[in-house]
Design a protein around this motif. Structure first.
Motif, PDB file in Angstrom:
ATOM      1  N   ASP A   1       0.872  -1.172   0.000  1.00 19.55           N
ATOM      2  CA  ASP A   1       0.000   0.000   0.000  1.00 19.55           C
ATOM      3  C   ASP A   1       0.910   1.224   0.000  1.00 19.55           C
ATOM      4  OD1 ASP A   1      -2.031   1.836   0.363  1.00 19.55           O
ATOM      5  OD2 ASP A   1      -2.203   1.462   2.512  1.00 19.55           O
ATOM      6  N   MET A   2       1.380   1.591  -1.195  1.00 17.80           N
ATOM      7  CA  MET A   2       2.441   2.601  -1.302  1.00 17.80           C
ATOM      8  C   MET A   2       1.983   3.977  -0.864  1.00 17.80           C
ATOM      9  SD  MET A   2       1.310   1.126  -4.267  1.00 17.80           S
ATOM     10  CE  MET A   2       0.019   1.568  -5.419  1.00 17.80           C
ATOM     11  N   ALA A   3       0.673   4.195  -0.827  1.00 18.81           N
ATOM     12  CA  ALA A   3       0.182   5.531  -0.503  1.00 18.81           C
ATOM     13  C   ALA A   3      -0.460   5.611   0.882  1.00 18.81           C
ATOM     14  CB  ALA A   3      -0.813   5.965  -1.568  1.00 18.81           C
ATOM     15  N   GLY A   4      -0.522   4.507   1.585  1.00 22.26           N
ATOM     16  CA  GLY A   4      -1.167   4.528   2.898  1.00 22.26           C
ATOM     17  C   GLY A   4      -2.657   4.773   2.808  1.00 22.26           C
ATOM     18  N   LEU A   5      -3.296   4.165   1.816  1.00 22.43           N
ATOM     19  CA  LEU A   5      -4.723   4.424   1.583  1.00 22.43           C
ATOM     20  C   LEU A   5      -5.630   3.266   1.981  1.00 22.43           C
ATOM     21  CD1 LEU A   5      -4.539   6.043  -1.988  1.00 22.43           C
ATOM     22  CD2 LEU A   5      -4.833   7.230   0.200  1.00 22.43           C
ATOM     23  N   ILE A   6      -5.049   2.151   2.379  1.00 20.15           N
ATOM     24  CA  ILE A   6      -5.862   0.961   2.613  1.00 20.15           C
ATOM     25  C   ILE A   6      -6.578   1.085   3.972  1.00 20.15           C
ATOM     26  CG2 ILE A   6      -3.896  -0.338   3.583  1.00 20.15           C
ATOM     27  CD1 ILE A   6      -4.960  -2.831   2.215  1.00 20.15           C
ATOM     28  N   PRO A   7      -7.897   0.987   3.991  1.00 17.77           N
ATOM     29  CA  PRO A   7      -8.614   1.063   5.271  1.00 17.77           C
ATOM     30  C   PRO A   7      -8.399  -0.229   6.058  1.00 17.77           C
ATOM     31  CG  PRO A   7     -10.046   1.511   3.373  1.00 17.77           C
ATOM     32  CD  PRO A   7      -8.794   0.910   2.842  1.00 17.77           C
ATOM     33  N   PRO A   8      -8.308  -0.150   7.393  1.00 14.56           N
ATOM     34  CA  PRO A   8      -8.004  -1.336   8.199  1.00 14.56           C
ATOM     35  C   PRO A   8      -8.890  -2.540   7.895  1.00 14.56           C
ATOM     36  CG  PRO A   8      -7.875   0.614   9.557  1.00 14.56           C
ATOM     37  CD  PRO A   8      -8.357   1.068   8.205  1.00 14.56           C
ATOM     38  N   TYR A   9     -10.179  -2.330   7.730  1.00 10.37           N
ATOM     39  CA  TYR A   9     -11.036  -3.498   7.525  1.00 10.37           C
ATOM     40  C   TYR A   9     -10.798  -4.135   6.156  1.00 10.37           C
ATOM     41  CZ  TYR A   9     -14.702  -6.868   7.924  1.00 10.37           C
ATOM     42  OH  TYR A   9     -15.355  -8.068   7.985  1.00 10.37           O
ATOM     43  N   VAL A  10     -10.457  -3.301   5.173  1.00  9.43           N
ATOM     44  CA  VAL A  10     -10.130  -3.846   3.843  1.00  9.43           C
ATOM     45  C   VAL A  10      -8.844  -4.662   3.934  1.00  9.43           C
ATOM     46  CG1 VAL A  10      -9.562  -3.254   1.452  1.00  9.43           C
ATOM     47  CG2 VAL A  10     -11.348  -1.975   2.659  1.00  9.43           C
ATOM     48  N   ALA A  11      -7.875  -4.122   4.689  1.00 12.64           N
ATOM     49  CA  ALA A  11      -6.631  -4.882   4.907  1.00 12.64           C
ATOM     50  C   ALA A  11      -6.961  -6.228   5.540  1.00 12.64           C
ATOM     51  CB  ALA A  11      -5.675  -4.095   5.799  1.00 12.64           C
ATOM     52  N   TYR A  12      -7.844  -6.207   6.527  1.00 13.14           N
ATOM     53  CA  TYR A  12      -8.247  -7.442   7.210  1.00 13.14           C
ATOM     54  C   TYR A  12      -8.814  -8.443   6.205  1.00 13.14           C
ATOM     55  CZ  TYR A  12     -10.420 -10.619  10.537  1.00 13.14           C
ATOM     56  OH  TYR A  12     -10.767 -11.738  11.234  1.00 13.14           O
TER      57      TYR A  12
END
Ligand code: CO
Length: 506
Positions: A177-188
């Motif tokens: 996630d090069m831009a730090g855009l991933i929401p925690p639940y999506v990461a989960y």
């Protein structure tokens, strides 16, 4: 269920200073920290690749492989990791397979262990050669899924990308996630989906840019991620990775907290102290804007770096008042170009095209790079390119669209590179060939500077001619203000001239 501790990698020697100090940390500034970094039991140290090779050569006058040798010597116990842009190696254009293979082989020879390999389009054909070369060298190939949000980037799509990476023979997968855009639940959801379907280990790499980094890692750890990337303050947080100490605190009493950091408080503090000093030395390249959490990137769904560049560019174009209009155009351009992820260099290409579309009318001024994306020369885009836009690009460039792997069109270059080095009188080994392929001018500059005498020894070794410029003494702002008088000179060293302004001392 047995729980395994999550493994911490450390990025302070690469992404940490690339994100927060314009990649300017020198090898000398790294050396004192190496024995401590090597003792802490990080899963891997990211030491090379990304912009470090370019920047080290261009600004710090370091031959890239020398840095790798020095860091390897200082950290012999911990595996080394590097970021490789697939067929672009560490540049922005495609290189022929023989150059990619030689680069990987030489990096392995100089001690690189883990090759994290990505492609901006997530076109796996663009990482295949590098993955095979890594395996051939007996090293660890980590395939990357670049995270971005778009209608075609569903959780299911990321998981199927992961399955493809495993099939390709990679040893692990990095969700980047090069831009730090991933929401925690999506990461989960992505991590738990991958953990259910693939057998190889999963790493999550993110940035703290919008304040989601720490929570994202926490969610990913809950979902079973095997490794995360952390850095050392002050080359951590903000546009870089969350810092190691904070992540340990976040995991207090968590069953997956790595225990080997217990009792290492002193060492972690010593690292911070050292890097605080280095950060101060690099003051010219740091900025408070990069250190703070800024949720604007989330609003606009673009990398933080792109946002700040963009504000400057719009100002230069006298288009500041059309900021919202241009930003509304970004998804239009992305959609037409097959929902391409925004990562260097595609972020710049999409940004400029959005600006052109607003300024001149949609596709009236079609940038050459955007046309290359539309025609398939960057690889297969995640979604289909708009057929009308593709036809327009073909008409403008008189080039045919391609569907093959772009590097299939490139001829081998190593023999020719060697000839070129020989003609210049440089070493002709594979290390120099691959650096020359990517940075020919910078390599020239590097050798010229090695030949040039040190400034203090200048008079003895080279003719230095100081002559007054024909122009009258300059009316510098200081002189105009009635302060000190200045005079302009032209300094000539080995036929090259440098303007010099001399200020009168009181
Ligand atoms: Co990064």
């Amino acid at each position: 269920m047995a729980v395994s501790p999550v493994i911490f990698n450390n990025t302070v020697l690469r992404d940490g200073h690339q994100s927060l100090a314009a990649t300017r940390m020198s090898t000398a500034q790294m050396l004192p920290a190496l024995p401590i970094l090597d003792e802490l039991g990080f899963g891997a140290l990211e030491t090379w690749g990304g912009a470090t090779i370019d920047s080290g050569l261009r600004f710090l006058n370091e031959f890239p492989f020398d840095r790798l040798d020095a860091i390897k010597k200082g950290t012999p116990k911990t595996p080394h990791m590097m970021l490789l842009r697939g067929q672009n190696i560490v540049q922005y254009t495609n290189f022929p397979d023989d150059v990619v293979e030689a680069f990987v082989a030489m990096s392995a020879k100089h001690g690189m262990d883990i090759f994290r390999i990505f492609d901006a389009c997530n076109d796996l054909r663009n990482i295949e050669t590098a993955v095979k070369a890594t395996k051939k060298a007996g090293k660890h190939a980590q395939g990357v899924i670049c995270y971005t949000s778009s209608p075609v980037h569903t959780i299911e799509k990321f998981i199927s990308d992961g399955l493809e990476i495993e099939k390709l023979g990679c040893d692990s997968i990095c969700v980047k996630d090069m831009a730090g855009l991933i929401p925690p639940y999506v990461a989960y959801e992505i991590i738990s989906g991958l953990k259910k379907r693939v057998k190889i280990p999963i790493v999550l790499h993110t940035h703290e840019t919008s304040g989601l980094g720490g929570p994202c890692y926490y969610a990913a750890i809950e979902a079973g991620v095997d490794m995360i990337d952390t850095s050392i303050t002050p080359f951590a947080n903000g546009t870089a990775q969350p810092d190691t100490v904070r992540m340990l605190a976040l995991l207090e009493d968590h069953p997956r907290r790595p225990k080997h950091f217990d009792g290492k408080r002193k060492e972690l503090m010593a690292l911070r102290e050292h890097f605080e000093k280095v950060y101060a030395e690099l003051g010219k390249f740091t900025s408070p804007a990069n250190e703070r959490v800024d949720s604007d990137a989330l609003t606009y769904q673009v990398p933080g770096g792109m946002l700040s560049n963009f504000r400057t560019q719009l100002k230069e174009q006298k288009m500041e008042d059309r900021f919202d209009e241009v930003f509304a155009e970004i998804p239009v351009v992305r959609k037409a170009l097959g929902w391409i992820p925004l990562v260097t260099p595609t972020s710049q290409i999409v940004g400029v095209q959005a600006m052109f579309n607003v300024k001149f009318g949609r596709w009236k001024n079609f940038s050459p790079q955007a046309m290359q994306i539309a025609l398939g020369y960057y690889g297969r885009t995640p979604g289909p390119v708009d057929p009308e836009v593709r036809a327009l690009a073909a008409k403008n460039t008189k080039q045919e669209p391609i569907d093959c792997r772009p590097a299939d069109l490139l001829k081998p270059r190593m023999p020719q590179l060697r000839e070129e080095l020989k003609a210049k009188g440089y070493p002709t080994d594979d290390e120099h060939c691959v650096i020359h392929a990517m940075f020919p001018q910078e390599l020239d500059k590097y050798f010229a500077s090695k030949k040039a005498p040190a400034p203090t020894a200048a008079p003895a070794a080279a003719p230095v001619v100081v002559s007054s410029t024909p122009a009258a003494p300059a009316a510098s702002p200081a002189a105009a203000g009635g302060a000190r008088a200045t005079r302009d000179f032209v300094l000539t060293v080995e036929g090259k001239t440098f303007p010099v302004r001399v200020e009168e001392v009181e």
